[in-house]
Scaffold this motif. Structure first.
Motif, short mmCIF file in Angstrom:
data_model
loop_
_atom_site.label_atom_id
_atom_site.label_comp_id
_atom_site.label_asym_id
_atom_site.label_seq_id
_atom_site.Cartn_x
_atom_site.Cartn_y
_atom_site.Cartn_z
N PRO A 76 0.80 -1.23 0.00
CA PRO A 76 0.00 0.00 0.00
C PRO A 76 0.84 1.28 0.00
N GLN A 77 1.94 1.33 0.77
CA GLN A 77 2.76 2.54 0.78
C GLN A 77 3.45 2.75 -0.57
N PHE A 78 3.84 1.66 -1.25
CA PHE A 78 4.47 1.80 -2.56
C PHE A 78 3.46 2.25 -3.61
N GLU A 79 2.23 1.72 -3.55
CA GLU A 79 1.20 2.14 -4.50
C GLU A 79 0.76 3.57 -4.24
N LYS A 80 0.79 4.00 -2.99
CA LYS A 80 0.47 5.40 -2.69
C LYS A 80 1.52 6.33 -3.28
N GLN A 81 2.78 5.92 -3.19
CA GLN A 81 3.89 6.73 -3.71
C GLN A 81 3.99 6.69 -5.23
N PHE A 82 3.86 5.47 -5.82
CA PHE A 82 4.14 5.29 -7.25
C PHE A 82 2.91 5.01 -8.10
N GLY A 83 1.75 4.82 -7.48
CA GLY A 83 0.56 4.48 -8.24
C GLY A 83 0.59 3.00 -8.62
N ASN A 84 -0.14 2.66 -9.67
CA ASN A 84 -0.20 1.28 -10.14
C ASN A 84 1.18 0.85 -10.62
N LEU A 85 1.72 -0.18 -10.02
CA LEU A 85 3.09 -0.60 -10.34
C LEU A 85 3.21 -1.22 -11.72
N ARG A 92 12.83 2.92 -15.92
CA ARG A 92 14.05 2.58 -15.17
C ARG A 92 13.73 2.64 -13.69
N ALA A 93 14.09 1.57 -12.99
CA ALA A 93 13.86 1.50 -11.55
C ALA A 93 15.19 1.24 -10.84
N CYS A 94 15.32 1.81 -9.65
CA CYS A 94 16.48 1.57 -8.80
C CYS A 94 15.96 1.20 -7.42
N ALA A 95 16.50 0.12 -6.85
CA ALA A 95 16.09 -0.33 -5.53
C ALA A 95 17.32 -0.52 -4.66
N ASN A 96 17.19 -0.09 -3.41
CA ASN A 96 18.27 -0.23 -2.46
C ASN A 96 17.88 -1.26 -1.41
N GLY A 97 18.77 -2.22 -1.19
CA GLY A 97 18.55 -3.24 -0.19
C GLY A 97 19.60 -4.32 -0.30
N ARG A 98 19.44 -5.37 0.49
CA ARG A 98 20.38 -6.49 0.46
C ARG A 98 20.05 -7.37 -0.74
N VAL A 99 21.06 -7.65 -1.55
CA VAL A 99 20.92 -8.53 -2.71
C VAL A 99 21.03 -9.97 -2.21
N VAL A 100 20.00 -10.77 -2.48
CA VAL A 100 20.00 -12.16 -2.02
C VAL A 100 19.66 -13.08 -3.19
N VAL A 101 19.97 -14.35 -3.00
CA VAL A 101 19.62 -15.38 -3.97
C VAL A 101 18.49 -16.21 -3.37
N TYR A 102 17.40 -16.34 -4.14
CA TYR A 102 16.26 -17.15 -3.73
C TYR A 102 15.91 -18.09 -4.87
N LYS A 103 16.03 -19.37 -4.65
CA LYS A 103 15.76 -20.39 -5.68
C LYS A 103 16.51 -20.08 -6.97
N LYS A 115 13.53 3.78 -0.66
CA LYS A 115 14.55 2.84 -1.16
C LYS A 115 14.26 2.41 -2.60
N LEU A 116 13.29 3.05 -3.25
CA LEU A 116 12.92 2.72 -4.63
C LEU A 116 12.68 3.99 -5.42
N THR A 117 13.20 4.02 -6.63
CA THR A 117 12.86 5.10 -7.57
C THR A 117 12.42 4.46 -8.88
#
Length: 119
Positions: A76-85, A92-103, A115-117
């Motif tokens: 909800p907070q991301f949709e409030k900030q960016f609208g429909n994703l 172009r999107a940039c995200a800040n956080g820990r890079v992990v491997v999942y499956k 943490k997202l633009t």
């Protein structure tokens, strides 16, 4: 000599944080696994699932460079900030956080909107 023994680890740690301060292109994200980094790339696909929304950078699943994962409680907070994703596709999107491997796939999960633009 004693000062050097303590200063060297501190200096190397500071250099690592400085090196990771610059945005990283999505195709290089594999070099930052288990580190906090800002990963940028073109959104090739947006997938909404019950527990998460995924923005795949650099290609559609399963050929994405990395996935930006937004968990349902934070959506909800991301949709409030960016609208429909879905509108992020092709941008172009940039995200800040820990890079992990999942499956065997890379992902980063920004927890807050600062943490997202998307441009």
């Amino acid at each position: 000599m004693r000062l050097l023994k303590f200063a060297l680890p501190l200096l190397s740690t500071a250099l690592c944080f400085t090196a990771n301060a610059s945005p990283v292109e999505s195709f290089d994200a594999h070099n930052f696994v288990d580190n906090v980094a800002t990963i940028c790339g073109s959104v090739a696909q947006v997938v909404k699932q019950p527990k998460r929304t995924i923005l795949n950078l650099g290609g559609a699943y399963p050929s994405e460079h990395i996935a930006i994962v937004i968990w349902a409680p934070e959506l909800p907070q991301f949709e409030k900030q960016f609208g429909n994703l879905y509108a992020a596709k092709g941008k172009r999107a940039c995200a800040n956080g820990r890079v992990v491997v999942y499956k065997h796939h890379l992902q980063v999960a920004p927890k807050t909107t600062d943490k997202l633009t998307i441009r």
